[in-house]
Motif scaffolding. Structure first.
Motif, PDB file in Angstrom:
ATOM      1  N   THR A   1     -36.586   5.713  -5.157  1.00 52.23           N
ATOM      2  CA  THR A   1     -37.356   5.297  -3.983  1.00 52.23           C
ATOM      3  C   THR A   1     -38.542   6.219  -3.785  1.00 52.23           C
ATOM      4  N   ILE A   2     -38.304   7.523  -3.868  1.00 50.36           N
ATOM      5  CA  ILE A   2     -39.384   8.503  -3.723  1.00 50.36           C
ATOM      6  C   ILE A   2     -40.431   8.273  -4.803  1.00 50.36           C
ATOM      7  N   CYS A   3     -39.987   8.106  -6.030  1.00 51.88           N
ATOM      8  CA  CYS A   3     -40.898   7.892  -7.157  1.00 51.88           C
ATOM      9  C   CYS A   3     -41.747   6.640  -6.960  1.00 51.88           C
ATOM     10  N   ARG A   4     -41.132   5.546  -6.561  1.00 56.12           N
ATOM     11  CA  ARG A   4     -41.867   4.293  -6.375  1.00 56.12           C
ATOM     12  C   ARG A   4     -42.897   4.385  -5.259  1.00 56.12           C
ATOM     13  N   VAL A   5     -42.545   5.064  -4.185  1.00 60.80           N
ATOM     14  CA  VAL A   5     -43.477   5.210  -3.065  1.00 60.80           C
ATOM     15  C   VAL A   5     -44.651   6.099  -3.469  1.00 60.80           C
TER      16      VAL A   5
ATOM     17  N   ASN B   1     -42.197  21.912  -0.222  1.00 62.12           N
ATOM     18  CA  ASN B   1     -40.856  22.091   0.343  1.00 62.12           C
ATOM     19  C   ASN B   1     -39.728  21.839  -0.650  1.00 62.12           C
ATOM     20  N   PHE B   2     -40.032  21.118  -1.729  1.00 65.48           N
ATOM     21  CA  PHE B   2     -38.977  20.758  -2.682  1.00 65.48           C
ATOM     22  C   PHE B   2     -39.340  21.141  -4.116  1.00 65.48           C
ATOM     23  N   TYR B   3     -40.297  22.051  -4.259  1.00 63.86           N
ATOM     24  CA  TYR B   3     -40.714  22.555  -5.579  1.00 63.86           C
ATOM     25  C   TYR B   3     -41.113  21.428  -6.526  1.00 63.86           C
ATOM     26  N   GLY B   4     -41.653  20.357  -5.968  1.00 60.99           N
ATOM     27  CA  GLY B   4     -42.113  19.223  -6.760  1.00 60.99           C
ATOM     28  C   GLY B   4     -41.006  18.305  -7.243  1.00 60.99           C
ATOM     29  N   SER B   5     -39.795  18.528  -6.795  1.00 63.16           N
ATOM     30  CA  SER B   5     -38.643  17.752  -7.273  1.00 63.16           C
ATOM     31  C   SER B   5     -38.395  16.522  -6.402  1.00 63.16           C
TER      32      SER B   5
END
Length: 70
Positions: free
Chosen positions: A33-37, A15-19
């Motif tokens: 936050t996304i990266c840490r999770v 949904n977000f092209y891996g971004s």
């Protein structure tokens, strides 16, 4: 509640092209936050979980596929 990292990563890819940045903007959280999770360094907090649930509802997705209800 906690995020199923594998299906959440697939959501980001599809949904977000891996971004992480695009995902974070859509969920109104910080990209870090996304990266840490995703990397397993932190558990998802209330803000991320509720935003993900709202995103799923708005886009006709089952949030149960991305969140473990305990």
């Amino acid at each position: 509640m906690n995020i199923n990292v594998n299906t959440f990563q697939k959501l980001i890819e599809d949904n977000f092209y891996g971004s992480y940045n695009k995902c974070a903007k859509a969920l109104n959280v910080a990209p870090s936050t996304i990266c840490r999770v995703v990397n397993g360094n932190n558990n998802a907090g209330v803000k991320l979980l509720s935003s993900l649930m709202q995103y799923c509802n708005d886009n006709n997705l089952r949030y149960e596929d991305y969140i473990f209800l305990q």
